[in-house]
Design an enzyme around this catalytic site. Structure first.
Site, mmCIF file in Angstrom:
data_model
loop_
_atom_site.group_PDB
_atom_site.id
_atom_site.type_symbol
_atom_site.label_atom_id
_atom_site.label_comp_id
_atom_site.label_asym_id
_atom_site.label_seq_id
_atom_site.Cartn_x
_atom_site.Cartn_y
_atom_site.Cartn_z
ATOM 1 N N SER A 243 31.406 55.510 31.492
ATOM 2 C CA SER A 243 31.443 54.866 30.175
ATOM 3 C C SER A 243 30.483 53.683 30.096
ATOM 4 C CB SER A 243 32.864 54.380 29.866
ATOM 5 O OG SER A 243 33.772 55.449 29.940
HETATM 6 C C1 LIG Z 1 34.346 59.142 30.038
HETATM 7 S S1 LIG Z 1 34.758 59.924 31.554
HETATM 8 C C2 LIG Z 1 35.535 58.667 32.465
HETATM 9 C C3 LIG Z 1 34.699 57.593 33.011
HETATM 10 C C4 LIG Z 1 35.358 56.939 34.202
HETATM 11 N N1 LIG Z 1 36.522 56.175 33.864
HETATM 12 C C5 LIG Z 1 34.344 56.143 34.969
HETATM 13 O O1 LIG Z 1 34.552 54.947 35.212
HETATM 14 O O2 LIG Z 1 33.335 56.744 35.373
HETATM 15 C C6 LIG Z 1 36.247 60.848 31.204
HETATM 16 C C7 LIG Z 1 36.809 61.588 32.403
HETATM 17 O O3 LIG Z 1 38.091 62.099 32.061
HETATM 18 C C8 LIG Z 1 38.263 63.334 32.723
HETATM 19 N N2 LIG Z 1 39.366 64.066 32.089
HETATM 20 C C9 LIG Z 1 39.358 64.773 30.932
HETATM 21 N N3 LIG Z 1 40.577 65.284 30.683
HETATM 22 C C10 LIG Z 1 41.378 64.897 31.726
HETATM 23 C C11 LIG Z 1 42.754 65.114 32.060
HETATM 24 N N4 LIG Z 1 43.559 65.857 31.294
HETATM 25 N N5 LIG Z 1 43.228 64.541 33.191
HETATM 26 C C12 LIG Z 1 42.424 63.793 34.002
HETATM 27 N N6 LIG Z 1 41.115 63.566 33.739
HETATM 28 C C13 LIG Z 1 40.609 64.104 32.611
HETATM 29 C C14 LIG Z 1 36.896 63.971 32.597
HETATM 30 O O4 LIG Z 1 36.715 65.015 33.509
HETATM 31 C C15 LIG Z 1 35.967 62.777 32.833
HETATM 32 O O5 LIG Z 1 35.606 62.663 34.168
#
Ligand SMILES: C[S@@+](CC[C@H](N)C(=O)[O-])C[C@H]1O[C@@H](n2cnc3c(N)ncnc32)[C@H](O)[C@@H]1O
Length: 238
Positions: free
Chosen positions: A87
């Protein structure tokens, strides 16, 4: 406050060069990080001194693919592989500030991604649990966090929709992928006195702060944001 904050992939880096100082000498990562905090985060109104200090300490360039390192301190999300993103630094700071951490908390993050947000949380809380649905991302984040010496961190590969019941309740919960509704299991796993911050919506979302006290749960809209969708069980409940 900025109206819309994007946390989606922004495509290929468009002719970006390594940051340059006025004298046209390349900036060090430390200098770039300092400028990121002062120009992108403090200047836009983030005030929590502990959050600002944590953002100054954690090396964002360690959490992005090697070819993205030169852009690590730019004002935008970056691709981290598997169609996912790290992000925008400002949104990491805003969401972290909204949790009002004092160092004593047990925190749950849904959406580990690169592990960067988890590292910032680990600087500010007693214990951090983080769940990532893309297994290779969970594995890479766990290994990077270990290599960088982050302790007090528990990484799990799986669907975070149902939270981490064995470790609940949590004093703070942060969700970094967007469902179109608030997952009830996460609200249930929030401690009384706790704070949950989550982007809610489809194409565009609202960042929502949920607080819980003895009387119940309150919702407050913070700002418009754009995150990747929460997948898995969240999609089936649409
Ligand atoms: C915007 S990215 C997160 C960025 C992260 N917090 C970082 O610091 O790099 C969103 C993440 O949420 C994960 N995601 C999506 N749906 C999810 C779920 N149901 N449970 C866990 N992770 C999930 C995606 O695979 C992705 O890696």
């Amino acid at each position: 406050m900025v109206g819309l904050v994007s946390a989606t992939i922004v495509g290929a880096a468009l002719g970006c060069s390594v940051n340059r100082t006025a004298a046209d000498t390349p900036e060090s990562f430390e200098q770039a990080r300092e400028r990121m905090v002062s120009e992108q985060i403090e200047a836009r109104g983030v005030r929590d001194a502990r959050v600002l200090a944590a953002m100054r300490r954690v090396s964002r360039h360690e959490f992005v693919p090697f070819e993205q390192r030169a852009y690590a301190y730019e004002d935008r999300p970056l691709p981290i592989g598997y169609g996912q993103t790290i992000s925008q630094p400002y949104i990491v700071a805003v969401m972290t500030e909204a949790l009002e951490l004092d160092g004593s908390e047990k925190v749950l993050e849904i959406g580990t991604g690169s592990g960067y947000q988890a590292a910032v949380l680990a600087e500010l809380a007693a214990e951090v649990y983080t769940i990532e649905i893309v297994e290779p991302l969970a594995e890479r984040a766990a290994s990077d966090l270990k290599r960088l010496g982050f302790e007090k961190l528990h990484v799990r590969a799986g669907d975070g929709y149902r939270g981490w019941p064995e470790a609940a309740p949590f004093d703070a919960i942060i969700v970094t992928a967007a469902p179109d509704h608030i997952p009830q299991p996460l609200v249930d796993q929030l401690a009384v006195g706790g704070r949950l911050v989550i982007p809610v919506g489809r194409m565009f979302q609202e960042l929502v702060l949920i607080t819980k006290d003895e009387k119940g749960v309150r919702h407050e809209d913070l700002l418009a944001v754009r995150f990747v969708p929460m997948v898995g069980e969240a999609e089936k409940k649409r």
